[in-house]
Design a protein around this motif. Sequence first.
Motif, PDB file in Angstrom:
ATOM      1  N   GLY A   3     -63.342 -25.661 -32.751  1.00  0.00           N
ATOM      2  CA  GLY A   3     -64.284 -24.355 -32.153  1.00  0.00           C
ATOM      3  C   GLY A   3     -63.806 -24.107 -31.271  1.00  0.00           C
ATOM      4  O   GLY A   3     -62.318 -24.222 -30.996  1.00  0.00           O
ATOM      5  N   LYS A   4     -64.859 -22.779 -30.055  1.00  0.00           N
ATOM      6  CA  LYS A   4     -64.363 -21.883 -29.085  1.00  0.00           C
ATOM      7  C   LYS A   4     -64.001 -22.645 -28.285  1.00  0.00           C
ATOM      8  O   LYS A   4     -65.120 -23.483 -28.276  1.00  0.00           O
ATOM      9  N   LYS A   5     -62.916 -22.836 -27.199  1.00  0.00           N
ATOM     10  CA  LYS A   5     -62.371 -23.448 -26.639  1.00  0.00           C
ATOM     11  C   LYS A   5     -63.976 -22.566 -25.433  1.00  0.00           C
ATOM     12  O   LYS A   5     -63.804 -21.521 -25.317  1.00  0.00           O
ATOM     13  N   ILE A   6     -64.836 -23.972 -24.492  1.00  0.00           N
ATOM     14  CA  ILE A   6     -65.857 -23.470 -23.876  1.00  0.00           C
ATOM     15  C   ILE A   6     -64.716 -23.228 -22.224  1.00  0.00           C
ATOM     16  O   ILE A   6     -64.560 -24.338 -21.881  1.00  0.00           O
ATOM     17  N   ARG A   7     -65.187 -22.600 -21.878  1.00  0.00           N
ATOM     18  CA  ARG A   7     -63.805 -22.243 -20.218  1.00  0.00           C
ATOM     19  C   ARG A   7     -65.012 -23.236 -19.352  1.00  0.00           C
ATOM     20  O   ARG A   7     -66.285 -22.103 -19.098  1.00  0.00           O
ATOM     21  N   ILE A  12     -62.688 -18.970 -15.743  1.00  0.00           N
ATOM     22  CA  ILE A  12     -63.261 -17.872 -16.407  1.00  0.00           C
ATOM     23  C   ILE A  12     -63.195 -16.599 -14.545  1.00  0.00           C
ATOM     24  O   ILE A  12     -62.753 -15.678 -15.202  1.00  0.00           O
ATOM     25  N   VAL A  13     -63.939 -17.358 -13.836  1.00  0.00           N
ATOM     26  CA  VAL A  13     -63.065 -16.704 -12.850  1.00  0.00           C
ATOM     27  C   VAL A  13     -62.133 -16.276 -12.193  1.00  0.00           C
ATOM     28  O   VAL A  13     -61.366 -15.251 -12.518  1.00  0.00           O
ATOM     29  N   ASN A  14     -61.232 -17.661 -12.485  1.00  0.00           N
ATOM     30  CA  ASN A  14     -59.502 -17.223 -12.108  1.00  0.00           C
ATOM     31  C   ASN A  14     -58.965 -16.960 -12.967  1.00  0.00           C
ATOM     32  O   ASN A  14     -58.001 -15.671 -12.233  1.00  0.00           O
ATOM     33  N   LYS A  15     -58.895 -16.879 -14.157  1.00  0.00           N
ATOM     34  CA  LYS A  15     -58.676 -15.585 -15.136  1.00  0.00           C
ATOM     35  C   LYS A  15     -59.124 -14.284 -14.692  1.00  0.00           C
ATOM     36  O   LYS A  15     -58.086 -13.772 -14.406  1.00  0.00           O
ATOM     37  N   MET A  43     -68.923 -13.768 -17.868  1.00  0.00           N
ATOM     38  CA  MET A  43     -69.351 -14.438 -16.510  1.00  0.00           C
ATOM     39  C   MET A  43     -71.625 -13.732 -16.479  1.00  0.00           C
ATOM     40  O   MET A  43     -71.855 -13.986 -15.830  1.00  0.00           O
ATOM     41  N   ARG A  44     -71.286 -12.599 -17.107  1.00  0.00           N
ATOM     42  CA  ARG A  44     -72.420 -11.718 -17.095  1.00  0.00           C
ATOM     43  C   ARG A  44     -73.592 -12.257 -17.899  1.00  0.00           C
ATOM     44  O   ARG A  44     -74.561 -13.202 -17.356  1.00  0.00           O
ATOM     45  N   SER A  45     -73.459 -13.026 -19.180  1.00  0.00           N
ATOM     46  CA  SER A  45     -74.095 -14.213 -20.379  1.00  0.00           C
ATOM     47  C   SER A  45     -74.873 -15.403 -18.989  1.00  0.00           C
ATOM     48  O   SER A  45     -75.116 -15.807 -19.517  1.00  0.00           O
ATOM     49  N   ALA A  46     -73.313 -15.766 -18.188  1.00  0.00           N
ATOM     50  CA  ALA A  46     -74.004 -16.731 -17.879  1.00  0.00           C
ATOM     51  C   ALA A  46     -75.172 -16.839 -16.534  1.00  0.00           C
ATOM     52  O   ALA A  46     -75.469 -17.720 -16.427  1.00  0.00           O
ATOM     53  N   LEU A  47     -74.356 -15.524 -15.961  1.00  0.00           N
ATOM     54  CA  LEU A  47     -75.505 -15.358 -14.734  1.00  0.00           C
ATOM     55  C   LEU A  47     -76.508 -15.231 -15.364  1.00  0.00           C
ATOM     56  O   LEU A  47     -77.295 -15.527 -14.303  1.00  0.00           O
ATOM     57  N   LEU A  48     -76.853 -13.825 -16.662  1.00  0.00           N
ATOM     58  CA  LEU A  48     -78.110 -13.944 -17.125  1.00  0.00           C
ATOM     59  C   LEU A  48     -79.213 -14.870 -18.284  1.00  0.00           C
ATOM     60  O   LEU A  48     -80.112 -14.872 -18.859  1.00  0.00           O
ATOM     61  N   GLY A  49     -78.340 -16.379 -18.026  1.00  0.00           N
ATOM     62  CA  GLY A  49     -78.820 -17.464 -18.217  1.00  0.00           C
ATOM     63  C   GLY A  49     -79.369 -17.247 -19.272  1.00  0.00           C
ATOM     64  O   GLY A  49     -79.794 -18.097 -20.654  1.00  0.00           O
ATOM     65  N   GLU A  50     -77.740 -17.394 -20.275  1.00  0.00           N
ATOM     66  CA  GLU A  50     -77.350 -17.044 -22.216  1.00  0.00           C
ATOM     67  C   GLU A  50     -76.209 -17.818 -21.848  1.00  0.00           C
ATOM     68  O   GLU A  50     -75.271 -18.303 -21.139  1.00  0.00           O
ATOM     69  N   GLY A  51     -75.722 -18.765 -22.799  1.00  0.00           N
ATOM     70  CA  GLY A  51     -74.768 -19.740 -23.105  1.00  0.00           C
ATOM     71  C   GLY A  51     -74.083 -20.761 -22.326  1.00  0.00           C
ATOM     72  O   GLY A  51     -75.032 -20.968 -22.258  1.00  0.00           O
ATOM     73  N   PRO A  52     -73.517 -20.963 -22.870  1.00  0.00           N
ATOM     74  CA  PRO A  52     -73.031 -22.648 -22.173  1.00  0.00           C
ATOM     75  C   PRO A  52     -72.465 -22.895 -20.448  1.00  0.00           C
ATOM     76  O   PRO A  52     -72.893 -23.982 -19.938  1.00  0.00           O
TER      77      PRO A  52
END
Length: 328
Positions: A3-7, A12-15, A43-52
């Motif tokens: 499966g897709k690697k979850i960072r 995410i920030v450092n990359k 980052m946008r997805s995470a901050l808006l309440g979406e994704g892992p």
Amino acid sequence: MFGKKIRTPEEIVNKCHAALERLRVDRSSTKDEESCTKYFGEMRSALLGEGPNATEAAVQTLVKEANKVGLIGQIVSHLPYLPFETRKDAAAVFNCIVRTPVNGHDIVAEELSENPQILQAIACGYENPDVALTFGAMLRDMCRHETLVRKILHSECFWKMFDYMQLQTFEIASDASATFREALTRHKDIASEFLSANYDQFIKKYTELLEKGNYVTRRQSLKLLGEILLDSANVNVMLKYVGEVENLCLMMNLLRDESKSIQFEAFHIFKVFVANPNKPASVGMILSKNKAKLITYLEEFQTDREDEAFQQERGMLLKLLSELEEPE
């Protein structure tokens, strides 16, 4: 298994930070540009309440890491060079990071408030047509925060808003007007403090705007001035404004403007001069000298406007004018 690697948020920030650094050296790197697009999207997805990474703990970790590596400053400096869609994600990340508290503390907003270079870069973004609207939206979002809006109002870059509101590009000028309004109305106590401390300079520049600006700018600015003066938070500013003859003469001229919309907005400010029970002698004298002309003009002033409150105010104003002492 494959499966897709979850960072993690830190990854995410450092990359993203590293990709932006490489882009700073080589703007033509398509690979790093694509990486930024990917990481800003995550980052946008995470901050808006979406994704892992949308849990509260993960979001706070992301914000702390972003603050640690100086991602906010990077976004501001790189924004003009990013692809259009990436810019939108980067701006959304900026806004979310600034407004997200960590353990009850607005760590990014506080850090940003101590960095005038970044604040100036955002405010001066109106000078670049490609990113003007994006920077404008970011600036308005910053106005939600009390510490930041105080810094914005008391900075030199705020005075440039008077120029930006008169730019020839309609969309940019209108956006600057929206930001100007937000800065002066979002936190009324802070705005009142600013207006009291900078009254002379503010009114001088505002008067120039009302006298020389284009139609849309004049109409919007006149409406905002009325809202500011009639707000109870600005009572001291209002009393000072209606105590000055120059301002009365300006409103009397605007009452006769060729635009009915400008006339209407001027009316709402002019009425305060007349209704003020403690008029300075100079203001009272101007009103008395022009009493007959004002009454004649206002008797036929926008009588076809279907606005009951306005018509009542017009009647009240005519009564107050009729009660003024005759000029000697």
